[in-house]
Design a protein around this motif. Structure first.
Motif, short mmCIF file in Angstrom:
data_model
loop_
_atom_site.label_atom_id
_atom_site.label_comp_id
_atom_site.label_asym_id
_atom_site.label_seq_id
_atom_site.Cartn_x
_atom_site.Cartn_y
_atom_site.Cartn_z
N HIS A 70 0.83 -1.21 0.00
CA HIS A 70 0.00 0.00 0.00
C HIS A 70 0.86 1.26 0.00
N VAL A 71 1.87 1.28 0.86
CA VAL A 71 2.75 2.44 0.94
C VAL A 71 3.49 2.65 -0.38
N GLN A 72 3.77 1.57 -1.09
CA GLN A 72 4.43 1.67 -2.39
C GLN A 72 3.48 2.08 -3.51
N GLY A 73 2.20 2.24 -3.19
CA GLY A 73 1.22 2.70 -4.17
C GLY A 73 0.50 1.60 -4.92
N ASN A 74 0.72 0.35 -4.54
CA ASN A 74 0.06 -0.77 -5.22
C ASN A 74 -1.16 -1.19 -4.41
N SER A 75 -2.24 -0.43 -4.56
CA SER A 75 -3.44 -0.67 -3.76
C SER A 75 -4.11 -2.00 -4.10
N GLN A 76 -4.09 -2.38 -5.35
CA GLN A 76 -4.72 -3.65 -5.74
C GLN A 76 -4.04 -4.82 -5.06
N ALA A 77 -2.71 -4.85 -5.09
CA ALA A 77 -1.98 -5.93 -4.43
C ALA A 77 -2.22 -5.89 -2.93
N ALA A 78 -2.29 -4.68 -2.37
CA ALA A 78 -2.54 -4.54 -0.93
C ALA A 78 -3.89 -5.13 -0.56
N ILE A 79 -4.89 -4.87 -1.37
CA ILE A 79 -6.23 -5.42 -1.11
C ILE A 79 -6.19 -6.93 -1.09
N ALA A 80 -5.47 -7.52 -2.05
CA ALA A 80 -5.36 -8.98 -2.11
C ALA A 80 -4.70 -9.53 -0.85
N SER A 81 -3.66 -8.86 -0.38
CA SER A 81 -2.96 -9.33 0.82
C SER A 81 -3.80 -9.12 2.08
N TYR A 82 -4.47 -7.97 2.17
CA TYR A 82 -5.35 -7.75 3.31
C TYR A 82 -6.46 -8.82 3.35
#
Length: 279
Positions: A70-82
């Protein structure tokens, strides 16, 4: 001279339009036209992901991974990990809150609110979750609901400067400029280096016709953060309204350079257009 980003037939601002994120997970920029069509850039305080809720479990590992993405700006990947963290631990309130912020950054306010609802259900005393849900509601135009959330966040955490700033934004949008200034004052009292609150109070003062007070606030925001593009933009507009053409051009040129360096092409182009009109 037309200084507005958007044409308005009515005299008063009807709504605020979210444009882009200026700094990742720190503040969201919005622009609106005042009654003289000046561009006013207002910022919402957004609490970034933190590591207080980190767990050593597998769910915690996915949570940490999501924060990094998320901090790196990859919100889609962050959502998958969350989501992986939540699947492993359905009661992981911090993961819902983090995923809500990622959805918010992607513009999906409805999913963000659903996640904040879940975070609040699991952790009813989480002031950050109320603040975040308030931001999502404000972005949907539900300022009444947003203010209710900000009120609850302040009740839970009275020294939460960011929430006063955000409640002030909602009050300003509703036309309560005096109430907005009071909240900005409180945010600044709690955090004297809160550049966003100075910038936003400047906007409220400009809307009240206090151009000198507005310029003083924008100047203080710039003193705190020399790379604060919105404050240069707003001070340029205020100086133009006072007839200080050269000072206005200098501020707008600085704002344009900052927006360009941030790849904020829309604001960069609009500021450049305003500079051309001033010249």
């Amino acid at each position: 001279m037309k200084l507005g980003l958007f044409e308005r037939k009515s005299v008063r601002v009807k709504r605020t339009l979210t444009v882009t994120i200026v700094t990742v997970l720190t503040a969201i920029t919005s622009v609106s036209c005042s009654n003289n069509k000046d561009v006013l850039v207002t910022e919402i305080g957004v609490t970034p992901p933190n590591r207080r809720a980190v767990r050593t479990s597998q769910a915690g590992k996915f949570f940490l991974q999501a924060q990094s993405q998320h901090v790196q700006g990859n919100s889609q990947a962050a959502i998958a990990s969350y989501t992986k963290a939540i699947n492993l631990n359905p009661d992981y309130s911090a993961a819902y809150k983090g995923r809500g912020l990622a959805f918010f950054d992607l513009g999906d306010k409805q999913k963000a609110i659903a996640d904040y609802n879940q975070a609040i259900r699991l952790s009813p005393n989480d002031a950050e979750a109320y603040n975040s849900r308030g931001n999502a509601r404000a972005a949907q135009g539900d300022n009444r609901g947003a203010i209710a959330d900000y009120n609850e966040a302040i009740r839970l955490s009275p020294n939460y400067a960011e929430v006063y700033n955000n409640r002030a934004n909602a009050r300003s949008t509703q036309g309560d400029k005096d109430g907005a200034v009071e909240d900005y004052n409180q945010a600044i009292l709690l955090d004297s280096n809160y550049a966003i609150a100075y910038n936003n109070r400047g906007n409220a003062r400009a809307a009240q016709g206090d151009k000198q007070g507005a310029i003083a606030d924008y100047t203080q925001a710039i003193r705190i953060n020399r790379n604060f593009g919105p404050a240069y933009n707003n001070r340029g507009n205020a100086r133009a309204a006072q007839g200080d053409k050269q000072g206005a051009i200098e501020d707008l040129q600085k704002a344009a350079a900052i927006f360009q360096s941030q790849n904020n092409n829309q604001l960069y182009q609009e500021v450049m257009n305003n500079i051309k009109e001033l010249k």
